[in-house]
Motif scaffolding. Structure first.
Motif, short mmCIF file in Angstrom:
data_model
loop_
_atom_site.label_atom_id
_atom_site.label_comp_id
_atom_site.label_asym_id
_atom_site.label_seq_id
_atom_site.Cartn_x
_atom_site.Cartn_y
_atom_site.Cartn_z
N ARG A 46 0.83 -1.20 0.00
CA ARG A 46 0.00 0.00 0.00
C ARG A 46 0.87 1.25 0.00
O ARG A 46 0.59 2.22 -0.71
N LYS A 49 2.37 1.75 -3.38
CA LYS A 49 1.36 2.26 -4.32
C LYS A 49 1.17 3.76 -4.11
O LYS A 49 1.11 4.54 -5.08
N ARG B 59 -4.67 -1.47 -12.27
CA ARG B 59 -4.42 -2.83 -11.78
C ARG B 59 -2.93 -3.16 -11.86
O ARG B 59 -2.38 -3.83 -10.97
N ASP B 62 -1.19 -1.70 -8.97
CA ASP B 62 -1.43 -2.52 -7.77
C ASP B 62 -0.54 -3.76 -7.77
O ASP B 62 0.11 -4.08 -6.77
N SER B 65 3.08 -2.93 -7.27
CA SER B 65 3.34 -2.54 -5.88
C SER B 65 3.52 -3.77 -5.02
O SER B 65 4.41 -3.81 -4.17
N GLU B 66 2.67 -4.76 -5.25
CA GLU B 66 2.80 -5.97 -4.45
C GLU B 66 4.09 -6.71 -4.77
O GLU B 66 4.79 -7.20 -3.87
#
Lengths: 148, 90
Positions: A46, A49, B59, B62, B65-66
């Protein structure tokens, strides 16, 4: 490999954005290095991001409605002890069949709610360019880390 | 009276052209439509594809980022790649 380095070392907007993002990334890593619990991974993900949208918006600054909207959302979130809000950072509302195409677009582009159709299209084009640029930056960094 | 009318129709003519131009500019940015090499794409289709493209980009952010979150945990701070990364922001 060399192409990655060249990409980071120019003074272009993309390179500035990449350096900014990388700095945030290293700060995030220093907080709790080496932690692999799923909750930690989720939290870090998070933050990463947020760093992505933040570096993207801050590099553009106040010149665009979408970047102003992102900066504003990030600042107001910081004032609320960092709780994540669903409607921030490009997370869209539930689509409804009655919404027009333009309204769907307004939902997706930050700051789009206040724009007339013409400006919405302009902002969308710029937002798409910067967003795909940010994705490339993140892929490059992930590739560099993967090789280690 | 007539000058006012012509000024009004003049401004709406300009913004129609602007919109057409902006829609075609958007069209050039969309990977789906660009590859099809067709000029006959409706504005509605362009808007639809734009929305889909933005959603897919969100997406991707996301997912990346993970992925970066996992990578940050596993990378060794003294590895040569970590040194490269540090050198990129000097």
């Amino acid at each position: 490999m060399t192409s990655n380095r060249v990409f980071f070392n120019t003074s272009s907007r993309k390179a500035r954005c990449a350096r900014r993002f990388l700095q945030s990334l290293l700060r995030i890593r220093q907080r709790r290095p080496g932690s692999l619990s799923s909750e930690e991974v989720r939290q870090r993900s998070r933050r990463i991001k947020m760093a992505a949208y933040s570096s993207m918006a801050c590099t553009v600054g106040s010149r665009r409605a979408w970047s102003r909207a992102i900066i504003f959302r990030l600042q107001s979130r910081a004032g609320r002890h960092g709780r994540m809000r669903r409607r921030c950072l490009g997370v869209k509302k539930k689509p409804s069949r009655e919404m027009s195409q333009a309204d769907r677009l307004r939902d997706l582009v930050p700051g789009g709610e206040a724009l007339d159709f013409c400006n919405l299209l302009e902002e969308t084009a710029h937002y798409i360019k910067c967003l795909s640029s940010q994705v490339e930056i993140m892929k490059s960094i992930a590739d560099i880390y993967c090789r280690s | 009276m007539s000058s006012r009318r012509s000024r009004q129709s003049g401004s709406s003519r300009i913004s129609d052209d602007q919109i057409i131009e902006l829609v075609s500019k958007l069209q050039q940015l969309l990977p789906e439509i660009r590859n099809r090499r067709s000029d006959k794409v409706s504005a509605s289709k362009v808007l639809q594809e734009t929305c889909n493209y933005i959603r897919s980009l969100h997406r991707e952010v996301d997912d990346l980022s993970e992925r970066l979150s996992r990578l940050l945990a596993t990378v060794d701070a003294d590895s040569p790649e970590a040194a490269i990364i540090r050198s990129l922001i000097m």
